[in-house]
Design a protein around this motif. Structure first.
Motif, PDB file in Angstrom:
ATOM      1  N   THR A  56      12.906 -19.613 -18.869  1.00 25.18           N
ATOM      2  CA  THR A  56      12.338 -20.730 -18.125  1.00 25.18           C
ATOM      3  C   THR A  56      12.509 -20.496 -16.637  1.00 25.18           C
ATOM      4  OG1 THR A  56      14.418 -21.942 -18.341  1.00 25.18           O
ATOM      5  CG2 THR A  56      12.692 -22.414 -19.965  1.00 25.18           C
ATOM      6  N   ARG A  57      11.548 -20.989 -15.861  1.00 19.64           N
ATOM      7  CA  ARG A  57      11.598 -20.851 -14.413  1.00 19.64           C
ATOM      8  C   ARG A  57      12.147 -22.126 -13.790  1.00 19.64           C
ATOM      9  NH1 ARG A  57       6.419 -18.316 -15.293  1.00 19.64           N
ATOM     10  NH2 ARG A  57       6.481 -16.116 -14.674  1.00 19.64           N
ATOM     11  N   GLN A  58      12.825 -21.960 -12.659  1.00 16.22           N
ATOM     12  CA  GLN A  58      13.298 -23.127 -11.927  1.00 16.22           C
ATOM     13  C   GLN A  58      12.092 -23.936 -11.464  1.00 16.22           C
ATOM     14  OE1 GLN A  58      15.868 -22.159  -8.688  1.00 16.22           O
ATOM     15  NE2 GLN A  58      16.462 -24.275  -8.302  1.00 16.22           N
ATOM     16  N   GLY A  59      12.126 -25.213 -11.734  1.00 21.21           N
ATOM     17  CA  GLY A  59      10.995 -26.047 -11.354  1.00 21.21           C
ATOM     18  C   GLY A  59       9.992 -26.221 -12.472  1.00 21.21           C
ATOM     19  N   GLY A  60      10.269 -25.620 -13.627  1.00 22.94           N
ATOM     20  CA  GLY A  60       9.382 -25.808 -14.777  1.00 22.94           C
ATOM     21  C   GLY A  60       8.618 -24.565 -15.132  1.00 22.94           C
ATOM     22  N   GLY A  61       8.098 -24.550 -16.326  1.00 21.44           N
ATOM     23  CA  GLY A  61       7.322 -23.410 -16.790  1.00 21.44           C
ATOM     24  C   GLY A  61       8.159 -22.447 -17.595  1.00 21.44           C
TER      25      GLY A  61
END
Length: 244
Positions: free
Chosen positions: A74-79
């Motif tokens: 997962t990426r920081q900030g979503g996604g």
């Protein structure tokens, strides 16, 4: 004549997969088929739920499971995206299992002895002059970094990688790589203990000499002895850590 079925034949319950497990299986199948590749972004949770005709909580649970497996990051900030699918990413659950009991570590190194011995045996037959020269360079780097455990571990990996490649079997290379990654976490403490890296250096010299002689059995014995020494120093440090 085959005997008729009895009631006992029906005692085992039918195991039903949850919706989240089905989503996990679908994503894994897409990765295997090459539809999803390392680094590919996954659709937003809402879109995935609509596409797969499942609930958003099921998608959320599936993503958590895929993250634990190391398949999804997962990426920081979503996604979310497919990980690089490297051994480091995928072997976390096995590494946790190994850490639960020293018997598991013993079995890991038992497997490593078998695999590395066979890899060395094959490499002794197939290895080229160019690969031998690279191994000498790698050994020289290890000599220069014997007081720097991190740099030594990097040079150590490069040394073994050359031998895995020389064995001429991509699956064996992948297995050797994975087993090395699994053992690394338990090896870190031992590699900082005086005398341990010097022993590895001597082991590597003996292995390289056998490869230079193109002697399969001598190479196998040297690789097995090296793994045995690695295991002994690793388990010794594990016992000390428990006593502290």
């Amino acid at each position: 004549m085959k005997s008729p079925l009895s009631a006992k034949d029906f005692e085992a319950p039918i195991v039903r997969e949850s919706v989240a497990e089905l989503v996990v299986r679908r994503v894994l199948d897409m990765v295997k088929a090459g539809v999803l590749k390392p680094g590919d972004a996954l659709p937003p949770e809402r879109d995935l739920a609509v596409t797969l005709n499942v609930s958003r909580p099921s998608v959320r649970e599936a993503m958590r499971g895929l993250t634990v497996l190391g398949v999804v990051r997962t990426r920081q900030g979503g996604g979310a995206y497919i990980s690089d699918l490297s051994p480091d990413s995928l072997l976390g659950p096995i590494q946790f299992y190994l850490s639960l009991d020293q018997t598991n570590i013993a079995e890991l190194y038992d497997v490593r002895m078998l695999i590395e011995a066979d890899v060395a045996r094959r490499a002794a037959v197939n290895i080229t002059a160019e690969a031998l020269a690279k191994l000498e360079e790698s050994l020289a780097k290890q000599q220069d970094t014997v007081s720097d455990p991190i740099a030594f571990r990097n040079a150590d990996f490069a040394f073994h990688e050359l031998i895995w490649i020389a064995a001429g079997n991509a699956v064996l290379k992948r297995i050797g790589e994975s087993l090395n990654v699994l053992g690394l976490e338990f090896r870190k403490r031992a590699s900082e203990t005086p005398g341990v890296l010097e022993q590895s250096l001597r082991d590597h010299r003996a292995l390289l000499d056998a490869l230079k002689a193109h002697d399969p059995e001598a190479a196998a014995r040297a690789a097995e002895a090296h793994m045995r020494n690695v295991y002994r120093s690793t388990i010794k440090q594990g016992i000390k850590a428990e006593e502290e």
